[in-house]
Design an enzyme around this catalytic site. Structure first.
Site, PDB file in Angstrom:
ATOM      1  CD  GLU A 263      41.859  57.582  56.816  1.00 60.97           C
ATOM      2  OE1 GLU A 263      43.066  57.587  56.495  1.00 60.97           O
ATOM      3  OE2 GLU A 263      41.453  58.018  57.907  1.00 60.97           O
TER       4      GLU A 263
HETATM    5  O1  G3I Z   1      48.172  73.394  55.246  1.00 59.38           O
HETATM    6  C1  G3I Z   1      49.606  73.375  55.153  1.00 59.38           C
HETATM    7  C2  G3I Z   1      50.080  74.478  54.285  1.00 59.38           C
HETATM    8  O2  G3I Z   1      49.763  75.715  54.868  1.00 59.38           O
HETATM    9  C3  G3I Z   1      51.591  74.332  54.071  1.00 59.38           C
HETATM   10  O3  G3I Z   1      52.037  75.307  53.188  1.00 59.38           O
HETATM   11  C4  G3I Z   1      51.927  72.953  53.516  1.00 59.38           C
HETATM   12  C5  G3I Z   1      53.416  72.738  53.390  1.00 59.38           C
HETATM   13  O4  G3I Z   1      53.765  71.373  53.512  1.00 59.38           O
HETATM   14  O5  G3I Z   1      51.431  71.989  54.415  1.00 59.38           O
HETATM   15  C6  G3I Z   1      50.031  72.048  54.571  1.00 59.38           C
HETATM   16  O6  G3I Z   1      49.647  71.058  55.468  1.00 59.38           O
HETATM   17  C7  G3I Z   1      49.648  69.739  54.971  1.00 59.38           C
HETATM   18  C8  G3I Z   1      48.241  69.168  55.130  1.00 59.38           C
HETATM   19  O7  G3I Z   1      48.240  67.822  54.756  1.00 59.38           O
HETATM   20  C9  G3I Z   1      47.211  69.914  54.263  1.00 59.38           C
HETATM   21  O8  G3I Z   1      47.536  69.790  52.930  1.00 59.38           O
HETATM   22  C10 G3I Z   1      50.626  68.927  55.788  1.00 59.38           C
HETATM   23  O9  G3I Z   1      51.950  69.371  55.521  1.00 59.38           O
HETATM   24  C11 G3I Z   1      50.507  67.471  55.429  1.00 59.38           C
HETATM   25  O10 G3I Z   1      51.311  66.686  56.323  1.00 59.38           O
HETATM   26  C12 G3I Z   1      49.070  67.051  55.589  1.00 59.38           C
HETATM   27  O11 G3I Z   1      48.971  65.687  55.233  1.00 59.38           O
HETATM   28  C13 G3I Z   1      47.767  65.037  55.554  1.00 59.38           C
HETATM   29  C14 G3I Z   1      48.042  63.973  56.607  1.00 59.38           C
HETATM   30  O12 G3I Z   1      46.857  63.235  56.840  1.00 59.38           O
HETATM   31  C15 G3I Z   1      48.466  64.564  57.935  1.00 59.38           C
HETATM   32  O13 G3I Z   1      47.412  65.265  58.514  1.00 59.38           O
HETATM   33  C16 G3I Z   1      47.245  64.418  54.280  1.00 59.38           C
HETATM   34  O14 G3I Z   1      46.846  65.441  53.381  1.00 59.38           O
HETATM   35  C17 G3I Z   1      46.040  63.530  54.611  1.00 59.38           C
HETATM   36  O15 G3I Z   1      45.673  62.805  53.461  1.00 59.38           O
HETATM   37  C18 G3I Z   1      46.409  62.557  55.700  1.00 59.38           C
HETATM   38  O16 G3I Z   1      45.272  61.806  56.032  1.00 59.38           O
HETATM   39  C19 G3I Z   1      45.458  60.810  57.044  1.00 59.38           C
HETATM   40  C20 G3I Z   1      44.150  60.664  57.798  1.00 59.38           C
HETATM   41  O17 G3I Z   1      43.736  61.915  58.285  1.00 59.38           O
HETATM   42  C21 G3I Z   1      44.294  59.651  58.936  1.00 59.38           C
HETATM   43  N1  G3I Z   1      44.784  58.381  58.424  1.00 59.38           N
HETATM   44  C22 G3I Z   1      45.991  58.439  57.617  1.00 59.38           C
HETATM   45  C23 G3I Z   1      45.820  59.427  56.461  1.00 59.38           C
HETATM   46  C24 G3I Z   1      47.037  59.457  55.574  1.00 59.38           C
HETATM   47  O18 G3I Z   1      48.131  59.920  56.296  1.00 59.38           O
END
Ligand code: G3I
Length: 373
Positions: A263
């Protein structure tokens, strides 16, 4: 006889084809990351929904040209793919896997067991049996559906605390530390051909690395299949520690497993809390001085980013025999989670392609390590 006089159109077509094949081959060899590093390790990127659905043609062309490995940034996380006990959303995951297969890419599954982004129903589970049923059905169903199509799974994600102890989670709390072994065994059974990885951030740092080594050794001692470790690589241009990274590559590979950087990104923004890593629960209030490059990245920082990427890739090349894959966490700067973490609404520049999907100085620096004479 001059055959070209008779068959001039055919001859021109053949000549054009031969030339263009030669040119595009030559171009690929020198002008894309995946070609430049093809003898070394895979070069991957994380795909968002817009990439999987091929919504932006420029991004689509770039992804296919530069990368030979893909990871789904979010769509395979249990909250999204398995929202209620009996319902799975396979639509996007199916398209993701098809995209990888169609483009002959190495397809990563991310991730089967993670304390974060869990479906809401899991929080309501009260007893160990129900957690075990959830984990078992989830792995059997998801890994089973894509058996033979996913090249490697991040089976367990981020199970460790910074001090190397096991992180409290619904899995640890209800099932005890054996949940990690159970998860790997279930994944091995569901998809016997996939490579199985333990994936975490900051495990290049000594205390957490020690915990990861213990975790891996325990799996190996009990005869559980584990093929690799994923060091996430959420680093900063200011605090990057090459010695820790090199020590980790060496120590993990001594366990007889592959090391992947799963990542990779480098934040260029100030971080007064010296926050390293990626605990998505930590967020801080917005402030203008914490967002200094709102309009553009100054040349000096662009160069610093390029230099840091050069250092990292030099190290990766030195240990190319131990490294299976280097995946960037996103395609271009606009699409990075670091625009929203640890402070919302900032403008960060952690990747090799800018917001216009053009290569940055850092891209050229990484490419030059392989192509410059
Ligand atoms: O899908 C919803 C959407 O419906 C909503 O309107 C919006 C409002 O905030 O949120 C959307 O979900 C978001 C999701 O990403 C999809 O975009 C979440 O809030 C947001 O917290 C989420 O963040 C992701 C995060 O993991 C948590 O799962 C990041 O994009 C993603 O880059 C990040 O990736 C992680 C790896 O999986 C594991 N290692 C760490 C890395 C960085 O945190």
């Amino acid at each position: 006889m001059d055959y070209c006089k008779i068959t001039k159109p055919i001859c021109s077509t053949l000549l054009f084809c031969a030339l263009s094949t030669h040119l595009s081959f030559g171009q690929n060899k020198t002008q894309s990351l995946k070609s430049a590093y093809q003898e070394d390790f895979l070069i991957g990127t994380a795909l968002g929904t817009e990439h999987i659905l091929e919504r932006n043609e420029k991004a689509n062309v770039l992804i296919k040209r530069e990368f030979n490995a893909i990871t789904p940034e979010n769509i395979m996380k249990s909250q999204l793919i398995h929202p209620t006990p009996d319902r799975y959303n396979f639509d996007l995951a199916d398209k993701y896997v098809e995209y990888g297969q169609k483009n002959e890419m190495y397809v990563v599954g991310h991730t089967l067991v993670w304390h974060s982004q869990l479906p809401a129903f899991v929080a309501k589970i009260k007893n160990a049996d129900s957690v075990r049923i959830f984990m078992t059905e989830h792995i059997n169903t998801v890994a089973g559906r894509y058996a033979g199509k996913i090249n490697s799974w991040d089976v367990v994600n981020e199970a460790l605390n910074e001090d190397g102890t096991l992180r409290k989670s619904v899995f640890l709390n209800k099932l005890g530390e054996g949940y990690i072994k159970e998860a790997f065994e279930l994944a091995a059974k569901a998809d016997p051909n996939a490579s199985l990885y333990y994936n975490d951030y900051n495990i290049e740092q000594p205390a957490k690395r020690k915990g990861a080594i213990e975790l891996i050794k325990k799996l190996q001692a009990s005869g559980t299949k584990i093929d690799g470790v994923g060091i996430q690589g959420h680093w900063s241009i200011k605090t990057l520690n090459l010695k820790d990274i090199e020590d980790s590559i060496i120590e993990f590979s001594k366990l007889g497993i592959k090391v992947a950087f799963t990542e990779l990104d480098l934040t260029v923004l100030p971080n007064p809390w010296d926050l390293r890593g990626a605990d998505v629960n930590q967020r801080f209030a917005e402030s203008p001085e914490m967002n200094p490059y709102k309009d553009a990245l100054p040349d000096s920082v662009q160069t610093a980013l390029a230099n840091r990427y050069t250092d990292i890739f030099k190290l990766f090349l030195k240990h190319r025999d131990k490294i299976s894959r280097v995946t960037f966490w996103g395609v271009d700067d606009s699409h990075s989670w670091l625009n929203g973490f640890p402070i919302r609404n900032r403008t960060n520049y952690p990747l090799l392609f800018d917001r216009a999907l053009e290569p940055k100085k850092a891209y050229q620096a990484v490419l030059n390590l392989k192509t410059a004479k």
